[in-house]
Design an enzyme around this catalytic site. Structure first.
Site, PDB file in Angstrom:
ATOM      1  N   LYS A 234      22.392  38.799 -29.302  1.00  0.00           N
ATOM      2  CA  LYS A 234      22.707  38.002 -28.110  1.00  0.00           C
ATOM      3  C   LYS A 234      23.518  36.782 -28.489  1.00  0.00           C
ATOM      4  O   LYS A 234      23.422  36.296 -29.617  1.00  0.00           O
ATOM      5  CB  LYS A 234      21.396  37.520 -27.466  1.00  0.00           C
ATOM      6  CG  LYS A 234      20.582  38.581 -26.777  1.00  0.00           C
ATOM      7  CD  LYS A 234      19.328  37.970 -26.154  1.00  0.00           C
ATOM      8  CE  LYS A 234      18.467  39.026 -25.488  1.00  0.00           C
ATOM      9  NZ  LYS A 234      19.089  39.665 -24.317  1.00  0.00           N
TER      10      LYS A 234
ATOM     11  N   ASP B  64      19.773  45.775 -27.947  1.00  0.00           N
ATOM     12  CA  ASP B  64      19.222  44.738 -27.066  1.00  0.00           C
ATOM     13  C   ASP B  64      18.482  45.354 -25.875  1.00  0.00           C
ATOM     14  O   ASP B  64      17.802  44.642 -25.142  1.00  0.00           O
ATOM     15  CB  ASP B  64      20.359  43.819 -26.599  1.00  0.00           C
ATOM     16  CG  ASP B  64      19.854  42.512 -26.038  1.00  0.00           C
ATOM     17  OD1 ASP B  64      18.637  42.232 -26.186  1.00  0.00           O
ATOM     18  OD2 ASP B  64      20.666  41.767 -25.460  1.00  0.00           O
TER      19      ASP B  64
ATOM     20  N   ARG C 217      12.675  48.708 -22.921  1.00  0.00           N
ATOM     21  CA  ARG C 217      12.396  50.060 -22.407  1.00  0.00           C
ATOM     22  C   ARG C 217      11.917  50.978 -23.534  1.00  0.00           C
ATOM     23  O   ARG C 217      11.200  51.935 -23.293  1.00  0.00           O
ATOM     24  CB  ARG C 217      13.640  50.612 -21.695  1.00  0.00           C
ATOM     25  CG  ARG C 217      14.837  50.792 -22.566  1.00  0.00           C
ATOM     26  CD  ARG C 217      16.127  50.873 -21.778  1.00  0.00           C
ATOM     27  NE  ARG C 217      16.590  49.564 -21.313  1.00  0.00           N
ATOM     28  CZ  ARG C 217      17.697  49.355 -20.605  1.00  0.00           C
ATOM     29  NH1 ARG C 217      18.474  50.378 -20.264  1.00  0.00           N
ATOM     30  NH2 ARG C 217      18.043  48.136 -20.241  1.00  0.00           N
TER      31      ARG C 217
HETATM   32  N1  BES Z   1      14.899  40.633 -22.533  1.00  0.00           N
HETATM   33  C1  BES Z   1      16.147  41.071 -22.060  1.00  0.00           C
HETATM   34  C2  BES Z   1      16.323  40.907 -20.561  1.00  0.00           C
HETATM   35  C3  BES Z   1      16.343  39.507 -20.028  1.00  0.00           C
HETATM   36  C4  BES Z   1      17.533  38.889 -19.731  1.00  0.00           C
HETATM   37  C5  BES Z   1      15.172  38.844 -19.758  1.00  0.00           C
HETATM   38  C6  BES Z   1      17.546  37.623 -19.212  1.00  0.00           C
HETATM   39  C7  BES Z   1      15.192  37.575 -19.240  1.00  0.00           C
HETATM   40  C8  BES Z   1      16.379  36.973 -18.954  1.00  0.00           C
HETATM   41  C9  BES Z   1      16.330  42.550 -22.378  1.00  0.00           C
HETATM   42  O1  BES Z   1      15.716  42.999 -23.531  1.00  0.00           O
HETATM   43  C10 BES Z   1      17.794  42.772 -22.547  1.00  0.00           C
HETATM   44  O2  BES Z   1      18.341  42.241 -23.455  1.00  0.00           O
HETATM   45  N2  BES Z   1      18.382  43.565 -21.667  1.00  0.00           N
HETATM   46  C11 BES Z   1      19.773  43.837 -21.712  1.00  0.00           C
HETATM   47  C12 BES Z   1      19.954  45.318 -21.505  1.00  0.00           C
HETATM   48  C13 BES Z   1      21.354  45.803 -21.752  1.00  0.00           C
HETATM   49  C14 BES Z   1      21.688  45.671 -23.214  1.00  0.00           C
HETATM   50  C15 BES Z   1      21.444  47.241 -21.315  1.00  0.00           C
HETATM   51  C16 BES Z   1      20.448  43.039 -20.614  1.00  0.00           C
HETATM   52  O3  BES Z   1      19.858  42.883 -19.542  1.00  0.00           O
HETATM   53  O4  BES Z   1      21.528  42.529 -20.850  1.00  0.00           O
HETATM   54 ZN    ZN Z   2      14.072  41.943 -24.144  1.00  0.00          ZN
HETATM   55 MN    MN Z   3      16.921  42.696 -25.230  1.00  0.00          MN
END
Ligand code: BES
Ligand code: ZN
Ligand code: MN
Length: 507
Positions: free
Chosen positions: A287, A357, A361
């Site tokens: 990230k 990331d 899931r």
């Molecule tokens: N933990 C994050 C989602 C998240 C984003 C929680 C903002 C709280 C605030 C999750 O693990 C993630 O990174 N999701 C990605 C998925 C994508 C790579 C398909 C996302 O939402 O960008």
């Molecule tokens: Zn996450």
């Molecule tokens: Mn993530």
């Protein structure tokens, strides 16, 4: 915070402060002329008591308490009262005032008074809301308002309301009100227990520590608790969970909490599965640095399930419940999984990792499948799963997904009773195309469009035909700003709905 009910008249009660709600009864005019003046608010107390009405009459008539919800006016030494103060707090429009608003008003009263050095007060239950419902809302709202997460500040004030008295209407069934207050206290304290866990940063809330906290809670409340490490995760062939855990030096924890009350029927068995990523760097698909510190709350779904199990253990509904939390960090390292890797989940499903990331899931896939193996007949998961749900619903509603309409209806009803906002998003078969892989059964990232749905479609594969609800709380588990009724930081969202939902199964 100690809570007591009182049926005395407000004027007779000795307290640091009485609190009464004022509601605006003005009809809003549908007059769009640019020059149209706003109608003056017509504030009336939501308390029927004549003495409180007369002592606040001038203040209300002068419009010193505007109609905006949560505005306050504080009267000192109200004439004819034993109370030292009378706090009038605006609840907004009378027409729209429900127990949802009452929770918030109670929270705002707590936050207003504790900041003024007051440690105990008496809240006059409004007459427009059924007495039991009002008591619940006041206790839950007050507890939520009493929480502040400034644990590591040297100047921490640790301001708290120690004692709350609720002035309930005299003709209600006292025993029923006492029960409502007791239950609401358990629920509110459990919500704050969850918020405590979520507040902690990742160096102080590792998967191991989260497991220890769950164990301690289970010991205190009489639940069975097992916390498994890497060996068991591998032995169970949880290839999806392990693929995330393998990248971190911190050992993962598979937390299993079991509530099996005597006299509960063999079925249903409810499974509560939480995402417990104690820090989400994104892994190799790392990230951006901006805002990454917030990813300590990526275990909020797991913390919610631990808090919900606490409430269930204390409320003792006659229904079996198993709580499962898949806890690990998501780190980049020489051992971390890489985009393109193929992992085999516990169910046997093969997963092509497109983006490391999309780890939540993965851990939930095995958590949900394991819950079914343990005999769960109904599943609910909660997870800070996608940024996409924040795009779709903002910070107001959590996303709710269901593979079963009856299950959705039941959960939606629980939402209403708990005063939590969630909005259903679809799971049409057409979305399946988004998670197809050329090399494996499915991919772990379906791309940007409909991102929250793609993630839910992925989880649906592992719930199979078991009635299942998925809660995406990424936008609602953390308050970006403080509000009059709640501090900035973890919200504890979903716990109250989960508890109501579980109670709805109890005979
Ligand atoms: N933990 C994050 C989602 C998240 C984003 C929680 C903002 C709280 C605030 C999750 O693990 C993630 O990174 N999701 C990605 C998925 C994508 C790579 C398909 C996302 O939402 O960008
Ligand atoms: Zn996450
Ligand atoms: Mn993530």
């Amino acid at each position: 915070m100690k809570t007591t009910l009182s049926f005395s008249t407000p004027a007779e009660l000795e307290t640091e402060s009485l609190v009464a709600i004022a509601l605006d009864h003005a009809e809003s005019r549908k007059d769009h002329a640019a020059t149209a003046k706003k109608e003056k608010p017509q504030l009336q107390l939501a308390a029927g008591d004549a003495a409180v009405q007369s002592v606040s009459a001038d203040l209300l008539a002068n419009g010193e308490l505007a109609r905006e919800a949560f505005e306050v006016a504080l009267l000192h030494k109200p004439a004819g009262f034993k109370a030292k103060r009378l706090l009038l707090i605006s609840g907004g429009k009378a027409k729209k005032f429900t127990s949802y608003d009452l929770r918030r008003v109670a929270g705002a009263a707590v936050r207003t008074l504790k900041a003024r050095g007051i440690r105990s007060f008496a809240f006059i239950a409004p007459s427009g809301i059924p007495a039991e419902e009002a008591v619940r809302a006041i206790v839950e709202g007050a507890l939520v308002g009493n929480f502040d997460p400034d644990y590591y500040r040297s100047d921490r004030k640790n301001e708290k309301i120690d004692a709350l008295t609720i002035l309930a209407s005299g003709n209600a069934d006292h025993d029923a009100l006492e029960k409502a207050a007791r239950e609401a206290q358990i629920i509110g304290e459990s919500q704050n227990f969850t918020r405590d866990l979520v507040t902690e940063p990742s160096n102080r809330m590792t998967p191991t520590i989260l497991g220890d906290r769950a164990k301690k809670m289970c010991q205190e409340t009489g639940l069975k608790c097992e916390v498994y490490g890497a060996d068991k995760i591998k032995e169970l062939k949880m290839g999806a969970f392990w693929s995330v855990a393998q990248g971190s030096d911190e050992p993962p924890a598979l937390i299993v909490m079991t509530y099996e009350p005597a006299g509960a029927p063999a079925k249903p068995v409810l499974g509560l599965v939480g995402k417990g990523i104690t820090f989400d760097t994104g892994g190799i698909s790392i990230k951006p640095a901006d805002g990454m510190e917030k990813m300590k709350y990526d275990m909020a779904g797991g913390a919610t399930m631990i808090g919900a199990m606490r409430a269930i253990a204390l409320l003792k509904p006659k229904v079996k419940v198993i709580g499962i939390v898949c806890a690990t960090e998501n780190m980049p390292s020489g051992k971390a999984q890489k985009p393109g890797d193929v992992q085999i989940a516990m169910s046997g499903t093969s997963i092509e990792i497109i983006n490391t990331d999309a780890e939540g899931r993965l851990v939930l896939a095995d958590g949900l499948f394991y819950a079914r193996q343990l005999g769960c007949t109904h599943l609910v998961d909660a997870a800070t799963l996608t940024g996409a749900v924040v795009i779709a619903l903002g910070y107001v509603n959590a996303g709710i997904f269901a593979n079963d309409d009856a299950m959705y209806d039941r959960f939606h009803k629980a939402n209403d009773e708990a005063g939590e906002k969630m909005w259903r998003l679809p799971l049409d078969d057409e979305y399946e195309d988004n998670i197809k892989s050329t090399i494996a059964d499915i991919v772990n990232s379906g791309g940007r469009w409909g991102g929250a749905i793609n993630a839910a479609m992925f989880l649906k594969e592992f719930a199979e035909d078991t009635p299942w609800i998925h809660l995406d709380i990424a936008g609602t588990a953390w308050m970006e700003q403080q509000k009059p009724w709640i501090a900035k930081g973890p919200s504890g969202i979903a716990l109250r709905s989960l508890v109501e939902f579980v109670k709805s199964f109890a005979s």
